[in-house]
Write an enzyme that holds these catalytic residues in place. Structure first.
Site, PDB file in Angstrom:
ATOM      1  CG  ASP A   1      33.825  28.620  50.016  1.00  0.00           C
ATOM      2  OD1 ASP A   1      33.434  29.241  49.021  1.00  0.00           O
ATOM      3  OD2 ASP A   1      33.695  27.391  50.150  1.00  0.00           O
TER       4      ASP A   1
ATOM      5  CG  HIS B   1      38.847  28.993  51.685  1.00  0.00           C
ATOM      6  ND1 HIS B   1      39.362  27.944  50.961  1.00  0.00           N
ATOM      7  CD2 HIS B   1      37.765  28.515  52.348  1.00  0.00           C
ATOM      8  CE1 HIS B   1      38.628  26.863  51.187  1.00  0.00           C
ATOM      9  NE2 HIS B   1      37.652  27.174  52.025  1.00  0.00           N
TER      10      HIS B   1
HETATM   11 ZN    ZN Z   1      34.079  27.009  54.238  1.00  0.00          ZN
END
Ligand code: ZN
Length: 337
Positions: A60, A204
């Protein structure tokens, strides 16, 4: 469980850490690449590697200058894929990195425009956050996302309906790597070891520890016969990447194998082929096992090696196997005929 707030705060330090990680990763990545090359030469061998199914590695908050290129090159050298959830703002600021995501065959999802707490917003604000991001991703990567991950994993009925009206399937995650919470690379790798067929892990684009953990995660998955896949917009589960995906191989087919219903004397096996509609799947039963039943494919043979071919019912089919004392899941490989 919380999704990360977003951007790295200490850019200078991060760059230093990333640089050191790249040197450390170099040697490992080469072994992974060498192995991937061997399996890629044969559709049969590559398919057998996925006998335990598919998982979705998700990243992400990208794209991020400094980490995105390393993320992509590590995935590529292992012949792996992933799903990225960029924000619209980052996409719009980094068009060349969006192209790099696309060219690496990664699945690209929507993660809102600028990572707000969407559930505190009005329906029209939600709509704006998601539709602006769809446009930014279309303009930079040339693809239209079909999956959406709400920032922080926070959702409600209004948000779900807004996403759905834009053709987006909302997906959260099964395993939170905690990489946003400053954990070590080995803790991230440990989290990934809990993944099972069809599951999604939250990671991430920006933490140095995530980039550092990735080669080990890919090695572990391969050792467990799990392949990296994409998220199905219809089920929200990890499946084989589609055949049109540049990261999904060329010209061959792959088959995923998932254990289904179980009885004392028998069990079901669900198989799904991607990459071709003119496939032939060889299913290897284990000692003692025999075929009871099959559906949605023409299956020949009853013990040892079975052959399944399409019967007009699509690419997902199944068999019921008598255990006869052997509970091991059969393996399968796919070839185009
Ligand atoms: Zn996020």
């Amino acid at each position: 469980m919380q999704d990360a707030p977003g951007r790295p705060r200490r850019r200078g330090l991060l760059r230093l850490l990333v640089g050191a990680a790249a040197v450390a990763i170099g040697a490992t990545a080469m072994t992974v690449a060498a192995h991937a090359e061997v399996t890629r030469t044969s559709a049969v061998a590559a398919a057998a590697d996925c006998s335990a199914g598919y998982v979705a590695l998700t990243f992400d908050d990208g794209p991020t200058t400094g980490t995105t290129n390393q993320l992509i090159s590590t995935l590529r050298s292992a012949g792996a894929t992933a799903t990225v959830f960029p924000t619209g703002q980052n996409a719009s600021n980094n068009p060349s990195l969006m192209q790099a995501y696309k060219n690496a065959g990664l699945q690209i999802g929507n993660h809102s425009w600028d990572h707000p707490h969407l559930i505190t917003m009005s329906q029209s604000q939600m709509q704006s956050q998601l539709s602006r991001t769809q446009q930014a991703i279309q303009q930079t990567a040339g693809v239209t996302p079909a999956v959406f991950r709400p920032p922080y994993g926070e959702t409600n009925a209004t948000l779900k309906s807004v996403a759905s009206s834009l053709g987006l399937r909302e997906v959260i995650w099964d395993v939170d790597s905690q990489d946003w919470n400053n954990v070590s690379a080995s803790q991230i790798r440990q989290a990934a070891s809990r993944l099972t067929n069809g599951q999604l892990i939250l990671m991430h684009d920006w933490p140095a520890a995530t980039i550092q953990a990735l080669p080990g995660i890919l090695q572990d998955l391969q050792a467990r016969n799990l392949c990296t896949g994409h998220i199905s917009p219809s089920t929200g589960r990890a499946v084989a990447p589609s055949g049109t995906n540049p990261g999904g191989g060329t010209g061959g087919c792959t088959v995923s194998v998932a254990r289904g219903s179980e009885w004392p004397d028998r069990f079901n096996v669900n198989l799904s082929v991607s990459g071709s509609t003119t496939w032939s799947v060889r299913i290897t039963l284990n000692g003692g096992q025999s075929l009871q039943n099959s559906w949605n494919a023409s299956v020949t043979g009853t013990t040892g090696t079975l052959t399944a071919r399409p019967n007009g019912a699509g690419n997902s089919f199944g068999i019921t196997v008598y255990k006869n004392g052997n509970t091991t899941t059969p393996t399968a490989s796919c070839s185009v005929s």
